[in-house]
Design an enzyme around this catalytic site. Structure first.
Site, PDB file in Angstrom:
ATOM      1  N   GLU A 189      15.573   2.475  19.742  1.00 30.10           N
ATOM      2  CA  GLU A 189      14.701   3.649  19.832  1.00 30.10           C
ATOM      3  C   GLU A 189      14.081   3.733  21.224  1.00 30.10           C
ATOM      4  OE1 GLU A 189      11.799   3.637  16.705  1.00 30.10           O
ATOM      5  OE2 GLU A 189      13.277   3.521  15.113  1.00 30.10           O
ATOM      6  N   HIS A 193      11.840   8.584  13.874  1.00 26.31           N
ATOM      7  CA  HIS A 193      10.666   7.711  13.719  1.00 26.31           C
ATOM      8  C   HIS A 193       9.368   8.507  13.818  1.00 26.31           C
ATOM      9  CE1 HIS A 193       9.280   3.259  14.187  1.00 26.31           C
ATOM     10  NE2 HIS A 193       8.545   3.923  13.328  1.00 26.31           N
ATOM     11  N   ARG A 217       0.823  -1.214   0.000  1.00 25.22           N
ATOM     12  CA  ARG A 217       0.000   0.000   0.000  1.00 25.22           C
ATOM     13  C   ARG A 217       0.855   1.261   0.000  1.00 25.22           C
ATOM     14  NH1 ARG A 217      -1.922  -0.262   4.934  1.00 25.22           N
ATOM     15  NH2 ARG A 217      -0.642  -2.057   5.382  1.00 25.22           N
ATOM     16  N   ARG A 239      11.343  -0.186   8.955  1.00 27.84           N
ATOM     17  CA  ARG A 239      11.918  -0.661  10.205  1.00 27.84           C
ATOM     18  C   ARG A 239      13.410  -0.896   9.998  1.00 27.84           C
ATOM     19  NH1 ARG A 239       7.728   0.886  11.369  1.00 27.84           N
ATOM     20  NH2 ARG A 239       6.101   0.031  12.734  1.00 27.84           N
TER      21      ARG A 239
END
Length: 326
Positions: free
Chosen positions: A266, A286, A154, A237
């Site tokens: 993170e 992020h 998508r 990722r």
């Protein structure tokens, strides 16, 4: 229900229209981040429902075993950070809308922002002019260059549209048959292989979900096949890239640049981290999906899952075996 929300770093959720869906529940919002199991267990000891911000906190079996009151975990999208087997064993229901029909336009836009920023040296030029320097280098035009998309789902499809709008040739590769089929149906040329994609493109951006079978799928050899003038982009990722491979590739000069929104650790708050401080890296913390619009969309689903569970008609249940255990 007593609802705990973790990792709302900017105290955003209580100001969204969808937050009213939790009216009548006792809601506690935590705006900091904890990693240590015992500290998290103490924080969540009274929680009956737990709301997660994607993968910001890992939900492990040792943590879940210390939360006897927890009945529901509500989140959105994939769940590699959650021990689903432990949830099922302990009778904790995991609800997560996989939103298979809606791309994250926020993430796609962030991807394009990073591509423009890196190719036109926007962060470097901005920092230079603030220091009193004028024009420190020469960027590159996107028109006429080749955009490579690894993982044509998508988000990848949306990014391909941006590339065409900027006059780029678009090349795609997906390890899944469905992804390759979709690319062809949308008029996108397929590379001969993943390695061919990396070797031929001026910009390579990856849009793949992190699962055990995709972890480390981008190898040092893939990155080493890129042009010295090329840009590698990752807003998906960090774990999709083999450990340490991106830093080594940048040090070797293939690719010449990288732009990332994701890191192995993170939150990453060490300005001296070797990857973060690399001169050929453009980076953001992020925030690909971090917009008010995206949060309203995501957390409306997440709060609906809590309301449905409390009403006795749970939706988007990942582990139906847990229903009725607790």
């Amino acid at each position: 229900m007593k609802v705990a929300i973790l990792d709302d770093w900017f105290d955003t959720l209580r100001h969204l229209p969808c937050f009213t869906k939790l009216d009548g529940h006792e809601v506690t919002v935590w705006t900091d981040h904890l990693e240590e199991t015992d500290a998290l267990a103490e924080r969540l000891k009274d929680a009956e429902a737990l709301v997660l911000f994607r993968e910001r906190t890992r939900i492990t079996a040792p943590l879940l075993e210390k939360l006897p009151k927890l009945r529901l975990i509500s989140q959105r999208s994939v769940y590699p950070h959650i021990d689903v087997a432990a949830c099922t064993r302990l009778g904790i229901v995991l609800c997560s809308n996989m939103h298979s029909d809606t791309p994250s336009y926020a993430a796609a836009e962030m991807t394009w922002g990073l591509i423009l920023a890196a190719m036109r040296q926007i962060p470097q030029q901005m920092n230079a002019i603030k220091r009193g320097e004028w024009q420190i280098g020469v960027g590159r035009t996107l028109r006429g260059r080749t955009l490579g998309i690894l993982g044509y789902g998508r988000i990848g499809g949306v990014v391909a549209g941006y590339g065409r709008a900027f006059g780029m040739d678009v090349l795609a590769w997906s390890n899944g048959i469905e992804g390759r089929k979709r690319a062809v149906e949308e008029g996108v040329t397929l590379a001969e292989s993943q390695r061919d994609l990396f070797a031929r493109c001026d910009v390579v951006t990856i849009h793949v979900r992190l699962k055990p079978e995709t972890r480390g799928m981008v190898t040092a050899e893939d990155l080493g096949a890129m042009k010295p003038s090329a840009l590698f982009v990752n807003t998906s990722r960090a774990g999709l890239v083999a450990p340490g491979a991106l830093l080594k590739a940048l040090n070797a000069g293939r690719p010449g640049m990288a732009a990332v929104d994701v890191f192995d650790t993170e939150p990453l708050t060490d300005p001296d981290d070797p990857l973060l401080s690399h001169p050929n890296l453009v980076a953001t913390p992020h925030v690909g999906y971090v917009t008010e619009d995206e949060f309203e969309l995501q957390f409306s689903d997440i709060f609906d899952q809590i309301v449905a569970y409390e009403a006795g008609a749970p939706i988007h249940v990942i582990n139906p075996e847990a229903l009725g255990k607790r």
